[in-house]
Design a protein around this motif. Structure first.
Motif, short mmCIF file in Angstrom:
data_model
loop_
_atom_site.label_atom_id
_atom_site.label_comp_id
_atom_site.label_asym_id
_atom_site.label_seq_id
_atom_site.Cartn_x
_atom_site.Cartn_y
_atom_site.Cartn_z
N PHE A 145 2.12 -43.93 -24.19
CA PHE A 145 1.15 -42.90 -23.86
C PHE A 145 -0.24 -43.47 -24.04
CE2 PHE A 145 4.86 -40.41 -24.57
CZ PHE A 145 4.70 -39.22 -23.86
N GLN A 146 -1.18 -42.93 -23.28
CA GLN A 146 -2.58 -43.33 -23.40
C GLN A 146 -3.41 -42.09 -23.71
OE1 GLN A 146 -4.17 -46.54 -21.04
NE2 GLN A 146 -5.57 -45.07 -20.12
N GLU A 180 -3.91 -45.57 -15.78
CA GLU A 180 -3.90 -44.12 -15.99
C GLU A 180 -4.18 -43.37 -14.69
OE1 GLU A 180 -6.31 -40.62 -18.36
OE2 GLU A 180 -6.12 -42.58 -19.34
N GLN A 181 -5.14 -43.84 -13.91
CA GLN A 181 -5.45 -43.19 -12.64
C GLN A 181 -4.25 -43.22 -11.69
OE1 GLN A 181 -9.01 -45.36 -11.57
NE2 GLN A 181 -10.35 -43.84 -12.52
N ALA A 182 -3.53 -44.33 -11.68
CA ALA A 182 -2.35 -44.44 -10.82
C ALA A 182 -1.27 -43.47 -11.25
CB ALA A 182 -1.81 -45.88 -10.84
N VAL A 183 -1.08 -43.32 -12.56
CA VAL A 183 -0.08 -42.37 -13.07
C VAL A 183 -0.52 -40.94 -12.76
CG1 VAL A 183 0.92 -41.39 -15.18
CG2 VAL A 183 0.86 -43.87 -14.87
N ILE A 187 -9.83 -52.39 -20.95
CA ILE A 187 -10.22 -51.00 -20.70
C ILE A 187 -10.13 -50.71 -19.19
CG2 ILE A 187 -12.14 -49.35 -20.75
CD1 ILE A 187 -13.00 -50.70 -23.41
N ALA A 188 -10.65 -51.59 -18.37
CA ALA A 188 -10.60 -51.39 -16.92
C ALA A 188 -9.15 -51.32 -16.43
CB ALA A 188 -11.36 -52.51 -16.20
N PRO A 244 1.41 -39.74 -20.30
CA PRO A 244 2.43 -40.79 -20.35
C PRO A 244 2.04 -41.89 -19.35
CG PRO A 244 3.24 -38.91 -19.09
CD PRO A 244 1.91 -38.52 -19.66
N ILE A 245 2.21 -43.12 -19.75
CA ILE A 245 1.86 -44.26 -18.90
C ILE A 245 3.09 -45.00 -18.41
CG2 ILE A 245 0.76 -46.56 -18.93
CD1 ILE A 245 -1.26 -44.30 -18.71
N HIS A 246 4.08 -45.15 -19.29
CA HIS A 246 5.25 -45.95 -18.94
C HIS A 246 6.44 -45.51 -19.78
CE1 HIS A 246 7.59 -49.53 -17.93
NE2 HIS A 246 7.85 -49.64 -19.22
N MET A 247 7.61 -45.46 -19.15
CA MET A 247 8.86 -45.18 -19.84
C MET A 247 9.91 -46.17 -19.37
SD MET A 247 8.29 -42.36 -21.61
CE MET A 247 6.85 -41.31 -21.62
#
Length: 186
Positions: A72-73, A14-17, A7-8, A62-65
């Motif tokens: 997605f988160q 997510e915060q970085a994105v 979770i952390a 979106p988190i990563h492509m």
């Protein structure tokens, strides 16, 4: 890895994105067709283009492509509940449609578009706001000239499966206007 650590890590990612995403307006109509699919997502993650506003509406990002993969988160919240007190199937469907559709989108060339023809969804476990975050990962199965298929899963930070889906997408040509010379613009 322990659930609290996952979770952390997910929150940190997510915060970085979100720090890079442009939070204003919507993508200019047709802009997506002037770039490759990966080019669109690279521009979104660089803050050059805004992400689709549906993520704000339904609390996912979106988190990563990468080519053929989209992650997605989402945060299941009470405002996503159905009358039975669990997250509405439409939330699952939208999150998974985004993941599997964007997995297909990452493979497209300039001047190509797509639309979902079919989305098959299986919700295998109820979801409430007691689960702080989930991830939807879409992966391409096949991309042809006119049809693409992909599959996706929603999992919690403990690896628990909540839903899975498959999609069939129609791929089509979109004419990309050629740049006009300055004397044509008069």
């Amino acid at each position: 890895m322990a659930v609290d650590q996952v979770i952390a890590q997910w929150i940190e990612e997510e915060q970085a994105v979100r720090a890079r995403l442009q939070a204003t307006d919507v993508m200019p109509r047709g802009e997506a067709f002037t770039r490759t699919g990966m080019g669109v997502f690279e521009a979104i993650f660089a803050g050059e283009l805004p992400p689709p506003p549906i993520g704000d509406t339904l609390d996912f990002v979106p988190i990563h492509m990468e080519p053929g993969v989209a992650v997605f988160q989402g945060q299941p919240r009470r405002r996503h509940y159905n009358p039975l007190g669990t997250v509405h199937g439409g939330w699952f469907a939208t999150l998974l449609d985004s993941a599997v559709g964007c997995a297909v989108h990452t493979t497209l060339a300039v001047g190509k578009g797509y639309t979902t023809l079919e989305l098959k969804l299986n919700v295998v476990r109820a979801l409430t706001d007691a689960v702080p975050l989930v991830r939807a990962e879409g992966k391409v199965i096949h991309v042809g000239r006119q049809v693409a298929t992909a599959e996706g899963r929603i999992v919690g930070p403990d690896g628990m499966l909540y839903a899975h889906a498959t999609t069939t997408c129609l791929i089509f040509d979109v004419p990309v206007p050629s740049p006009r010379s300055p004397h044509e613009q008069a």
